[in-house]
Design a protein around this motif. Structure first.
Motif, PDB file in Angstrom:
ATOM      1  N   ALA A  61      -7.249   0.758   7.333  1.00  0.00           N
ATOM      2  CA  ALA A  61      -7.339   1.147   5.924  1.00  0.00           C
ATOM      3  C   ALA A  61      -5.933   1.328   5.357  1.00  0.00           C
ATOM      4  O   ALA A  61      -5.072   1.929   6.003  1.00  0.00           O
ATOM      5  N   LEU A  62      -5.713   0.813   4.170  1.00  0.00           N
ATOM      6  CA  LEU A  62      -4.431   1.027   3.507  1.00  0.00           C
ATOM      7  C   LEU A  62      -4.457   2.355   2.772  1.00  0.00           C
ATOM      8  O   LEU A  62      -5.512   2.820   2.342  1.00  0.00           O
ATOM      9  N   ILE A  63      -3.299   2.961   2.645  1.00  0.00           N
ATOM     10  CA  ILE A  63      -3.198   4.299   2.061  1.00  0.00           C
ATOM     11  C   ILE A  63      -2.794   4.225   0.603  1.00  0.00           C
ATOM     12  O   ILE A  63      -1.853   3.517   0.238  1.00  0.00           O
ATOM     13  N   ILE A  64      -3.514   4.966  -0.236  1.00  0.00           N
ATOM     14  CA  ILE A  64      -3.064   5.235  -1.586  1.00  0.00           C
ATOM     15  C   ILE A  64      -2.782   6.737  -1.626  1.00  0.00           C
ATOM     16  O   ILE A  64      -3.666   7.547  -1.370  1.00  0.00           O
ATOM     17  N   ASN A  82       3.938  -1.405   2.048  1.00  0.00           N
ATOM     18  CA  ASN A  82       2.598  -1.663   2.572  1.00  0.00           C
ATOM     19  C   ASN A  82       1.631  -0.510   2.294  1.00  0.00           C
ATOM     20  O   ASN A  82       0.490  -0.527   2.763  1.00  0.00           O
ATOM     21  N   LEU A  83       2.097   0.463   1.530  1.00  0.00           N
ATOM     22  CA  LEU A  83       1.245   1.554   1.074  1.00  0.00           C
ATOM     23  C   LEU A  83       1.251   1.543  -0.455  1.00  0.00           C
ATOM     24  O   LEU A  83       2.126   0.939  -1.072  1.00  0.00           O
ATOM     25  N   PHE A  84       0.302   2.207  -1.056  1.00  0.00           N
ATOM     26  CA  PHE A  84       0.272   2.336  -2.513  1.00  0.00           C
ATOM     27  C   PHE A  84       0.686   3.761  -2.856  1.00  0.00           C
ATOM     28  O   PHE A  84      -0.138   4.656  -3.031  1.00  0.00           O
ATOM     29  N   LEU A 156      -3.441   6.286 -11.448  1.00  0.00           N
ATOM     30  CA  LEU A 156      -4.228   5.189 -12.010  1.00  0.00           C
ATOM     31  C   LEU A 156      -3.492   3.861 -11.867  1.00  0.00           C
ATOM     32  O   LEU A 156      -4.104   2.821 -11.601  1.00  0.00           O
ATOM     33  N   ASP A 157      -2.179   3.900 -12.030  1.00  0.00           N
ATOM     34  CA  ASP A 157      -1.373   2.688 -11.853  1.00  0.00           C
ATOM     35  C   ASP A 157      -1.430   2.208 -10.398  1.00  0.00           C
ATOM     36  O   ASP A 157      -1.513   1.005 -10.140  1.00  0.00           O
ATOM     37  N   ALA A 158      -1.403   3.146  -9.457  1.00  0.00           N
ATOM     38  CA  ALA A 158      -1.482   2.780  -8.035  1.00  0.00           C
ATOM     39  C   ALA A 158      -2.819   2.114  -7.726  1.00  0.00           C
ATOM     40  O   ALA A 158      -2.884   1.166  -6.940  1.00  0.00           O
ATOM     41  N   HIS A 159      -3.892   2.594  -8.339  1.00  0.00           N
ATOM     42  CA  HIS A 159      -5.195   1.958  -8.141  1.00  0.00           C
ATOM     43  C   HIS A 159      -5.200   0.538  -8.711  1.00  0.00           C
ATOM     44  O   HIS A 159      -5.785  -0.372  -8.114  1.00  0.00           O
ATOM     45  N   SER A 160      -4.541   0.344  -9.832  1.00  0.00           N
ATOM     46  CA  SER A 160      -4.463  -1.005 -10.409  1.00  0.00           C
ATOM     47  C   SER A 160      -3.706  -1.939  -9.469  1.00  0.00           C
ATOM     48  O   SER A 160      -4.096  -3.099  -9.280  1.00  0.00           O
ATOM     49  N   ARG A 161      -2.632  -1.425  -8.854  1.00  0.00           N
ATOM     50  CA  ARG A 161      -1.873  -2.236  -7.901  1.00  0.00           C
ATOM     51  C   ARG A 161      -2.727  -2.576  -6.683  1.00  0.00           C
ATOM     52  O   ARG A 161      -2.702  -3.704  -6.184  1.00  0.00           O
ATOM     53  N   ALA A 162      -3.496  -1.598  -6.217  1.00  0.00           N
ATOM     54  CA  ALA A 162      -4.358  -1.822  -5.055  1.00  0.00           C
ATOM     55  C   ALA A 162      -5.428  -2.872  -5.374  1.00  0.00           C
ATOM     56  O   ALA A 162      -5.734  -3.730  -4.540  1.00  0.00           O
ATOM     57  N   GLU A 163      -5.984  -2.807  -6.574  1.00  0.00           N
ATOM     58  CA  GLU A 163      -7.014  -3.772  -6.971  1.00  0.00           C
ATOM     59  C   GLU A 163      -6.469  -5.201  -6.971  1.00  0.00           C
ATOM     60  O   GLU A 163      -7.143  -6.135  -6.515  1.00  0.00           O
ATOM     61  N   LYS A 164      -5.260  -5.369  -7.474  1.00  0.00           N
ATOM     62  CA  LYS A 164      -4.662  -6.703  -7.539  1.00  0.00           C
ATOM     63  C   LYS A 164      -4.427  -7.262  -6.140  1.00  0.00           C
ATOM     64  O   LYS A 164      -4.672  -8.451  -5.880  1.00  0.00           O
ATOM     65  N   VAL A 165      -3.942  -6.427  -5.242  1.00  0.00           N
ATOM     66  CA  VAL A 165      -3.699  -6.895  -3.869  1.00  0.00           C
ATOM     67  C   VAL A 165      -5.021  -7.188  -3.173  1.00  0.00           C
ATOM     68  O   VAL A 165      -5.144  -8.158  -2.426  1.00  0.00           O
ATOM     69  N   TYR A 166      -6.036  -6.358  -3.424  1.00  0.00           N
ATOM     70  CA  TYR A 166      -7.337  -6.541  -2.771  1.00  0.00           C
ATOM     71  C   TYR A 166      -7.953  -7.890  -3.129  1.00  0.00           C
ATOM     72  O   TYR A 166      -8.680  -8.494  -2.325  1.00  0.00           O
ATOM     73  N   GLU A 167      -7.660  -8.383  -4.336  1.00  0.00           N
ATOM     74  CA  GLU A 167      -8.173  -9.688  -4.765  1.00  0.00           C
ATOM     75  C   GLU A 167      -7.522 -10.841  -4.004  1.00  0.00           C
ATOM     76  O   GLU A 167      -8.062 -11.947  -3.965  1.00  0.00           O
ATOM     77  N   HIS A 169      -6.948 -11.926  -0.594  1.00  0.00           N
ATOM     78  CA  HIS A 169      -7.422 -11.604   0.763  1.00  0.00           C
ATOM     79  C   HIS A 169      -6.302 -11.709   1.797  1.00  0.00           C
ATOM     80  O   HIS A 169      -6.172 -10.851   2.682  1.00  0.00           O
ATOM     81  N   GLU A 170      -5.468 -12.732   1.677  1.00  0.00           N
ATOM     82  CA  GLU A 170      -4.396 -12.932   2.655  1.00  0.00           C
ATOM     83  C   GLU A 170      -3.364 -11.812   2.581  1.00  0.00           C
ATOM     84  O   GLU A 170      -2.918 -11.301   3.616  1.00  0.00           O
ATOM     85  N   ALA A 171      -2.991 -11.437   1.363  1.00  0.00           N
ATOM     86  CA  ALA A 171      -1.987 -10.375   1.198  1.00  0.00           C
ATOM     87  C   ALA A 171      -2.514  -9.042   1.709  1.00  0.00           C
ATOM     88  O   ALA A 171      -1.787  -8.275   2.369  1.00  0.00           O
ATOM     89  N   TRP A 172      -3.787  -8.744   1.401  1.00  0.00           N
ATOM     90  CA  TRP A 172      -4.388  -7.484   1.852  1.00  0.00           C
ATOM     91  C   TRP A 172      -4.453  -7.444   3.378  1.00  0.00           C
ATOM     92  O   TRP A 172      -4.091  -6.444   3.998  1.00  0.00           O
ATOM     93  N   THR A 173      -4.884  -8.540   3.975  1.00  0.00           N
ATOM     94  CA  THR A 173      -5.000  -8.600   5.435  1.00  0.00           C
ATOM     95  C   THR A 173      -3.637  -8.427   6.098  1.00  0.00           C
ATOM     96  O   THR A 173      -3.515  -7.740   7.113  1.00  0.00           O
ATOM     97  N   LYS A 174      -2.615  -9.034   5.512  1.00  0.00           N
ATOM     98  CA  LYS A 174      -1.266  -8.911   6.067  1.00  0.00           C
ATOM     99  C   LYS A 174      -0.796  -7.461   6.057  1.00  0.00           C
ATOM    100  O   LYS A 174      -0.208  -6.980   7.036  1.00  0.00           O
ATOM    101  N   LYS A 175      -1.063  -6.752   4.966  1.00  0.00           N
ATOM    102  CA  LYS A 175      -0.674  -5.344   4.887  1.00  0.00           C
ATOM    103  C   LYS A 175      -1.435  -4.515   5.925  1.00  0.00           C
ATOM    104  O   LYS A 175      -0.851  -3.638   6.589  1.00  0.00           O
TER     105      LYS A 175
END
Length: 211
Positions: A61-64, A82-84, A156-167, A169-175
């Motif tokens: 799990a990635l950390i926010i 690699n964290l939010f 709220l900005d950190a959640h927006s950043r997390a949402e973009k990375v989550y979309e 798949h490769e970037a999220w998996t790498k983190k």
């Protein structure tokens, strides 16, 4: 809040708020490996380093969260990128306190925050008892000891950043893989050895297995 969100016709099955009673190890064994994002959102400088977020990180799990507690150590090992991370840092918290913290200053500057508080205050989440959450809103407006109002825009900005990375798949998996690969420092072996050396001031006992 769960009733309102879970029965909203527009949200449907896209989002559910679930409360798990009697949280315990047997539930943690299911929850932690299934989590994508771990929220560790204490005010910087207020929380000791714990193992909860380490367990989430070790399971992918990635950390926010804020730069507080074990988040600091995990960021040092895995890289802050690699964290939010969001929110005031510990030195900034002290500076704001010295100047005199007024949560209303942050609320007045941030329209989204005004809307959030209004929904809570007007009874949207408690239709059967409209003023149920008024004490919470009053605390946030006029006291807010944990500076939630100051950190909220950045949260709220950190959640927006997390949402973009989550979309992506490769970037999220790498983190995720990077964070898991850098959790070795948090093994119990290393922790116990440091306690033995620095706190208990004891040395390992040599055992003669042959005798």
């Amino acid at each position: 809040i769960g009733d309102m969100v879970n029965n909203d016709p527009e949200i449907g099955d896209n989002l559910k708020v679930v409360y798990l009673p009697n949280y315990r190890v047997s539930l943690a064994e299911k929850i932690i490996p299934a989590s994508d994002l771990s929220e560790q959102i204490s005010l910087a400088g207020t929380e000791a380093s714990g193992t909860g977020n380490m367990k989430f990180a070790l399971n992918g799990a990635l950390i926010i969260g804020t730069m507080d507690g074990a988040n600091i150590e995990i960021a040092e090992e895995a890289g802050e990128e690699n964290l939010f991370i969001f929110g005031l840092r510990a030195n900034e918290v002290e500076d704001v306190r010295k100047k005199g913290y007024n949560p209303m200053e942050y609320i007045e500057k941030f329209p989204a925050l005004q809307k959030i508080l209004f929904l809570i205050e007007c009874g949207f989440f408690s239709p059967e008892k409209g003023d149920l959450f008024k004490p919470i809103v009053d605390t946030l407006k006029y006291h807010d000891p944990f500076m939630i109002m100051a950190d909220m825009p950045m949260y709220l900005d950190a959640h927006s950043r997390a949402e973009k990375v989550y979309e992506d798949h490769e970037a999220w998996t790498k983190k995720c893989i990077t964070c898991v690969a850098h959790q070795g420092k948090f093994s119990s072996d290393r922790t116990i050895m440091e306690y033995a050396k620095d706190i208990w001031e004891v040395k390992p006992m040599k055992v003669d297995y042959e005798s």
